[in-house]
Motif scaffolding. Sequence first.
Motif, PDB file in Angstrom:
ATOM      1  N   LEU A 121       9.636   4.261   8.441  1.00 53.91           N
ATOM      2  CA  LEU A 121       8.299   4.231   7.837  1.00 53.91           C
ATOM      3  C   LEU A 121       7.239   4.104   8.926  1.00 53.91           C
ATOM      4  O   LEU A 121       7.324   3.214   9.781  1.00 53.91           O
ATOM      5  N   VAL A 122       6.272   5.009   8.911  1.00 55.71           N
ATOM      6  CA  VAL A 122       5.106   4.909   9.791  1.00 55.71           C
ATOM      7  C   VAL A 122       3.894   4.681   8.901  1.00 55.71           C
ATOM      8  O   VAL A 122       3.640   5.443   7.968  1.00 55.71           O
ATOM      9  N   GLU A 123       3.144   3.644   9.169  1.00 54.89           N
ATOM     10  CA  GLU A 123       2.049   3.233   8.292  1.00 54.89           C
ATOM     11  C   GLU A 123       0.739   3.146   9.068  1.00 54.89           C
ATOM     12  O   GLU A 123       0.667   2.486  10.103  1.00 54.89           O
ATOM     13  N   ALA A 124      -0.266   3.849   8.587  1.00 49.16           N
ATOM     14  CA  ALA A 124      -1.571   3.826   9.244  1.00 49.16           C
ATOM     15  C   ALA A 124      -2.239   2.463   9.091  1.00 49.16           C
ATOM     16  O   ALA A 124      -2.008   1.754   8.105  1.00 49.16           O
ATOM     17  N   GLY A 125      -3.070   2.103  10.036  1.00 47.12           N
ATOM     18  CA  GLY A 125      -3.768   0.826   9.976  1.00 47.12           C
ATOM     19  C   GLY A 125      -4.686   0.705   8.776  1.00 47.12           C
ATOM     20  O   GLY A 125      -4.988  -0.390   8.327  1.00 47.12           O
ATOM     21  N   HIS A 133      -3.941   1.899   5.792  1.00 52.43           N
ATOM     22  CA  HIS A 133      -3.165   2.076   4.557  1.00 52.43           C
ATOM     23  C   HIS A 133      -3.435   0.948   3.560  1.00 52.43           C
ATOM     24  O   HIS A 133      -3.248  -0.224   3.860  1.00 52.43           O
ATOM     25  N   ARG A 134      -3.899   1.297   2.365  1.00 51.80           N
ATOM     26  CA  ARG A 134      -4.062   0.378   1.230  1.00 51.80           C
ATOM     27  C   ARG A 134      -4.739  -0.938   1.624  1.00 51.80           C
ATOM     28  O   ARG A 134      -4.184  -2.014   1.456  1.00 51.80           O
ATOM     29  N   MET A 135      -5.939  -0.863   2.141  1.00 53.60           N
ATOM     30  CA  MET A 135      -6.650  -2.081   2.541  1.00 53.60           C
ATOM     31  C   MET A 135      -7.233  -2.845   1.358  1.00 53.60           C
ATOM     32  O   MET A 135      -7.555  -4.029   1.466  1.00 53.60           O
ATOM     33  N   SER A 136      -7.353  -2.187   0.218  1.00 50.96           N
ATOM     34  CA  SER A 136      -7.905  -2.831  -0.971  1.00 50.96           C
ATOM     35  C   SER A 136      -6.906  -3.812  -1.565  1.00 50.96           C
ATOM     36  O   SER A 136      -5.700  -3.726  -1.336  1.00 50.96           O
ATOM     37  N   TYR A 137      -7.411  -4.750  -2.388  1.00 48.41           N
ATOM     38  CA  TYR A 137      -6.521  -5.652  -3.118  1.00 48.41           C
ATOM     39  C   TYR A 137      -5.674  -4.881  -4.136  1.00 48.41           C
ATOM     40  O   TYR A 137      -4.544  -5.256  -4.431  1.00 48.41           O
ATOM     41  N   THR A 138      -6.258  -3.804  -4.710  1.00 42.27           N
ATOM     42  CA  THR A 138      -5.612  -3.099  -5.813  1.00 42.27           C
ATOM     43  C   THR A 138      -5.433  -1.623  -5.502  1.00 42.27           C
ATOM     44  O   THR A 138      -6.004  -1.088  -4.544  1.00 42.27           O
ATOM     45  N   PHE A 139      -4.620  -0.990  -6.342  1.00 42.14           N
ATOM     46  CA  PHE A 139      -4.480   0.457  -6.284  1.00 42.14           C
ATOM     47  C   PHE A 139      -5.685   1.094  -6.981  1.00 42.14           C
ATOM     48  O   PHE A 139      -6.544   0.393  -7.528  1.00 42.14           O
ATOM     49  N   ASN A 177      -1.179 -16.624  -8.046  1.00 43.44           N
ATOM     50  CA  ASN A 177      -0.423 -17.286  -6.990  1.00 43.44           C
ATOM     51  C   ASN A 177      -0.545 -16.567  -5.655  1.00 43.44           C
ATOM     52  O   ASN A 177      -0.640 -17.207  -4.611  1.00 43.44           O
ATOM     53  N   SER A 178      -0.534 -15.231  -5.677  1.00 40.26           N
ATOM     54  CA  SER A 178      -0.498 -14.496  -4.407  1.00 40.26           C
ATOM     55  C   SER A 178      -1.291 -13.191  -4.427  1.00 40.26           C
ATOM     56  O   SER A 178      -1.120 -12.359  -3.539  1.00 40.26           O
ATOM     57  N   MET A 179      -2.157 -12.976  -5.428  1.00 44.59           N
ATOM     58  CA  MET A 179      -2.944 -11.748  -5.535  1.00 44.59           C
ATOM     59  C   MET A 179      -2.048 -10.512  -5.497  1.00 44.59           C
ATOM     60  O   MET A 179      -2.296  -9.545  -4.776  1.00 44.59           O
ATOM     61  N   GLY A 180      -0.979 -10.541  -6.283  1.00 37.42           N
ATOM     62  CA  GLY A 180      -0.074  -9.406  -6.339  1.00 37.42           C
ATOM     63  C   GLY A 180       0.920  -9.401  -5.194  1.00 37.42           C
ATOM     64  O   GLY A 180       0.995 -10.330  -4.398  1.00 37.42           O
ATOM     65  N   VAL A 181       1.689  -8.335  -5.117  1.00 38.14           N
ATOM     66  CA  VAL A 181       2.704  -8.184  -4.082  1.00 38.14           C
ATOM     67  C   VAL A 181       2.135  -7.336  -2.950  1.00 38.14           C
ATOM     68  O   VAL A 181       1.407  -6.381  -3.193  1.00 38.14           O
ATOM     69  N   SER A 182       2.461  -7.700  -1.724  1.00 38.96           N
ATOM     70  CA  SER A 182       1.998  -6.965  -0.556  1.00 38.96           C
ATOM     71  C   SER A 182       2.175  -5.463  -0.737  1.00 38.96           C
ATOM     72  O   SER A 182       3.250  -4.992  -1.103  1.00 38.96           O
ATOM     73  N   MET A 183       1.123  -4.696  -0.479  1.00 37.80           N
ATOM     74  CA  MET A 183       1.221  -3.248  -0.589  1.00 37.80           C
ATOM     75  C   MET A 183       2.117  -2.670   0.500  1.00 37.80           C
ATOM     76  O   MET A 183       2.734  -1.616   0.324  1.00 37.80           O
TER      77      MET A 183
END
Length: 445
Positions: free
Chosen positions: A117-121, A123-129, A302-308
């Motif tokens: 997996l290569v992930e851009a810096g 990637h999904r910076m928002s709390y939500t989708f 508890n944790s604002m959702g699961v880590s994206m």
Amino acid sequence: MVKSMFSSKYVACLVSSIILNALFIINIFVGGQWNLSWTSRAAAEAETVAAISCSGHGRAYLDGLVVDGNEPVCECNTCYAGSDCSQFIPDCAANADGGDPLFLEPFWMRHVASSALVEAGWHRMSYTFNDHTFISKELERIIRKLHAIVGNAVTENRFIIFGAGSTQVLNAAAYALSLENTSSSTGIVASVPYYTLYKGQAEYFSSAKFKFQGDAYTWRKKSDAITNMIEFVTSPNNPDGRLNKQILHGPNVKTIYDRAYYWPHFTPIPAPADEDLMVFTLSKLTGHAGSRFGMTAHININSMGVSMDSQLRAFKLLKAVLEGEGKEIFDFAYQTMKARWERLTMALSSSKRFSLQKNNPQYCIFYNRVREFSPAYAWLKCERKDDKDCYAVLKAAKIIGRQGNKFGSEDHYVRLSLVRSHDDFNILIDRLNKLVSEEDGAKTM
């Protein structure tokens, strides 16, 4: 004449377009390799670290300790040391305590390309989708597909909730099912031997909403007096691999099925699980315990959702799992666990001092045949009356397991993990062989 001129222009444009596209493709694909831009450095770093030799007894990681600002050092397996993990420590103890599912590491070494997996810096910076939820819909879709292929759970018309590992989901489920606005706490029970975490979580959080009440069997005849109870049903069970069933019934009883090990490499799958609340986990499926991917309101607060990032990795791993309809990973995992059980059984076959749990073979709908159980853990019993502390007996032989009392059982029992690394398992078998070989001498002392 006008028509011919337009036709010529059309042909010229078409040819030009083809040439330009060909040049574009050649520009980005050279010598069989994509000419990547921002991913090149990340890929090079990952490949460089992956190529570090640790003698097959350890691994180097991108986020590992670095020596002299150069490259990460090897992190050695149990009983190995040295800069390249080549030094065996002969007197160290076999670690058969934790449940790290490292037995699947060789599979992922073979499938590094499909699972990388290569992930851009950014990637999904928002709390939500984009749909304002904390859950990846594509990941949810692939999870449903996986369960349908394996046949271990009914997902149609069911909600799927993500958690940071099954540990968080189990606690969230207990919280959600406990009574509100009542002076008495909800009782939590599980049949002995039960998974340590149920008691540990209830005592650690010290919630006024629920309290651990021990063995489910002791409450079976008290059903009339029950105001509200939650029963954890672990199936397959941790520590003994049994396919447990619900003990308590009634309008005031709620049941949480812990299905963490309900996968073909640990147990026959007699039928799809079809309970109201079932908990599965990525760690026991793929072996990635560190990704921590396993109710809604409780987890979000508890944790604002699961880590994206965790959701993205889970998505990538499950896509790799589904290649070939999942047969490859389940065949590899089952054959590995089957071989480990055969070696363990052989090591203890001549022993009168130690015994293992017995689970009768069952029909498995995934393999379409009757097969043996191959649980993640051995539930070993010290048969001698004098061996009241089986954990101490094994520890003296340089074997570290987990005490029976941790599971609500007697200390004649010890849980031994069979899912750790190849090195851990080999050392465990060596220690057990030595211990069994000394039985006759020990009896005459």
